[in-house]
Design a protein around this motif. Sequence first.
Motif, PDB file in Angstrom:
ATOM      1  N   HIS A 439      -0.132  72.854  88.472  1.00 58.29           N
ATOM      2  CA  HIS A 439       1.333  72.743  88.469  1.00 58.29           C
ATOM      3  C   HIS A 439       1.699  71.515  87.652  1.00 58.29           C
ATOM      4  N   TYR A 441       4.715  68.936  85.928  1.00 57.19           N
ATOM      5  CA  TYR A 441       6.086  68.448  86.106  1.00 57.19           C
ATOM      6  C   TYR A 441       6.357  67.392  85.046  1.00 57.19           C
ATOM      7  N   ALA A 470       6.852  64.503  92.788  1.00 56.50           N
ATOM      8  CA  ALA A 470       6.155  65.775  92.645  1.00 56.50           C
ATOM      9  C   ALA A 470       5.502  66.143  93.968  1.00 56.50           C
ATOM     10  N   ASP A 494       5.094  77.318  95.643  1.00 56.09           N
ATOM     11  CA  ASP A 494       6.280  77.493  94.805  1.00 56.09           C
ATOM     12  C   ASP A 494       7.196  76.271  94.818  1.00 56.09           C
ATOM     13  N   ASP A 496       9.094  72.932  93.890  1.00 53.50           N
ATOM     14  CA  ASP A 496       9.478  72.171  92.700  1.00 53.50           C
ATOM     15  C   ASP A 496       9.447  70.676  93.017  1.00 53.50           C
ATOM     16  N   ALA A 497       9.592  69.855  91.999  1.00 54.67           N
ATOM     17  CA  ALA A 497       9.648  68.412  92.210  1.00 54.67           C
ATOM     18  C   ALA A 497      10.990  68.025  92.838  1.00 54.67           C
ATOM     19  N   GLU A 498      10.957  67.055  93.733  1.00 52.24           N
ATOM     20  CA  GLU A 498      12.192  66.483  94.266  1.00 52.24           C
ATOM     21  C   GLU A 498      12.805  65.559  93.219  1.00 52.24           C
ATOM     22  N   ASP A 527      16.102  69.740  95.855  1.00 56.69           N
ATOM     23  CA  ASP A 527      14.796  70.311  96.218  1.00 56.69           C
ATOM     24  C   ASP A 527      14.022  69.407  97.168  1.00 56.69           C
TER      25      ASP A 527
END
Length: 710
Positions: A439, A441, A470, A494, A496-498, A527
């Motif tokens: 993954h 970012y 992340a 699934d 996502d990064a905050e 997120d």
Amino acid sequence: MTLCCSPNRNWPSVATIALIGGLGPAIMAVPRASAETGFAEYTELDVIEVTAGVPTPGDPRLQAANISVLTGEELQRRERLTLGETLQELPGVDSITAGNQVGKPVIRGLSGYQVQVLSNGMGVDYQQYGARHPPNIDPFLAERIEVVRGASSLLYGSGALGGAIDVQGPAFDFSGDGTLQTSADTLLVYHSNNDQWDAGLKARANNDILSLYTGLIRRSAGDLDTPNAATAPGSGDPTDPKFTGRLPHTDFDQANAQFGMGLMTGIGEFDVRISQWNDENNYLLPTGKGIGLWLRNDEVQVSGDLPLASGWTLNPTLSWQNNLRRANSEGRTREQGYDGTVHLEFDLYQARLEAMHDALGPFDGGTLGMEYAHKTQYSRGTTVLAPGGEVSNLAFFLFESKDMGPLTLQTGLRHDWHSVTADASKTSGDLGFSGRVTHDYSVLSGSLGAVYRLTDRLALAGNLARGFRAPSLFELYADGVHGGVAAIQQGNPDLDAEKSLNLDLGLRWQSPRLRASATLYRNSISDYIYLQDTGEARGNLPVFVYQQDDALLTGLELEAHWDLTDRLELSGALELVRGTNDRTDEDLPLLPADSLRLAATYRFDDRGPIREPYLTLKVRHNASKDAAPGEPFAQFDDMPFGTASTDAYTLMDLEAGIALRAFGNRLARLNLTVSNLFDTEYRDFLDTYKGYTLSPGRDIRLSLNVPFGG
């Protein structure tokens, strides 16, 4: 970074800088009248160094970020077993506990991977996905602790959504005329509540070329004691705890050490720091059984301070961290040995280069930097609590400052490239896939802050900062029984990064007798990652899965320190925090309860050999707090015993101390602290034992610190 005193910056008439959250001044300078001009000039008494979140030298009161520093006698007085307990009297800082263990810092309602803990400026990982996973740092071995409240990703990268805590070892001293100078400090502490003994030693030696220090501490404790009370089931009240009095399986042993060596050369300073933290402990589970854990953390840091021409200084740092976490299955305590259930180990390599400069272009000073980190983790246990894999991060950042009369501007930018890879070959159990899954970012963060000096005593500060975090390997791919919280936890690939946008607005007052501040903050997080109870159960254990929604945190921090007379000091702090899930309009998990702290200290006259005697009375009030639906430990609201929601409570603490002349001009200090003076029955909302027992009862702590040499 050295602060200097300059009369052209509208300094207060007595420059006492409230570095310790308004609870203790550090004197920098005193005024004297100039014979030539009649205006105040300043004689420097001490040098105060501020490094966390500061681009250039300056008064901490005049920094856009909210910074508190514990050092010297104040740190010595507040130092406890855990980092969280040591810091929890600072406004906006709380602590997640398990009785008297854990001490995991909470800053403005955020904790774990959302608060970055550092060791001498380098980020540390302590597998902080677990609510009961403590920072692997001993406060006794620290010389200063700096706390930045609010999003701090600009300097500290992923994980600083809520703030950053930099725990720093002793500074290297190259003073002297070439002869060797030595000093040492010994510490002996006894806690009555759990029959805990602490014994520590810190020693230093230096001349003008070589500087050495070392520190050792051993901590050993028996079982925790809570007030005796009615227990459920059978009491008629299902909210009564299942256990009270002496709690089995709450004992621990620690042995921690550090060593440092600094060398002054013709081109600059070079340093090496080595530390090790070892802990083995038991946790009490809701069944009444225990679970044994073994934790170890090793760190090595090599750094330099290299002055260059034209006002530039290079600060390179290389570090290595090895962290090992082993845990047993339910019912097997540490006395029975390790059974191979959880075995997580990682190596973290980091490189950081900062180039600090004086005036450059339109700016008066600042920092340019780059940072690289690579972590390799192995999961070898029979339970895949967290997977094996790799995490890497590359970042470039700049942070600059500009003075324009009474206005100071501070701004910066940072870009991170972050990669998280789950690797089946590094995991002993089944991840649901083979090979590697990565993954990636890419996130831009930054800040813009300003301080306006309304008068020589009053300043208005504002700071707008964007942070990011992340998701971790655990949050993406966890799948197994987490014995410490009696639940099954599952990751979510699934995620996502905050990303956060944090706004602070504060007023700061400083006069010779009164130091006070008021801060409002708003932290909007896209997120936001959190654990949620699915309502399902497997083998009588609830199943929690990671989810994410947008969230909003807002809060108020008030603090004041008033020298009512030369002998009587009054202080107080009020903390309010609200956190809401934007989708559900429900509270965020594990938010601290609203709190008010008041303290009064009276300092008596010296009598004979007794120096600096004082007596302090503290009152702390925590409001009632309902557990957020589905948060960790919320299941205890529906059990036939205990509770996840907590009632309001008020506790009183008493502290007294004296100093005695020891060796040379140094003072030995004897302190007595009585926590929970009246043995009050209560549950702290952030005490993870709240579901089935009470928070700790009365504890009498007696400490003796004796210096030698120096």
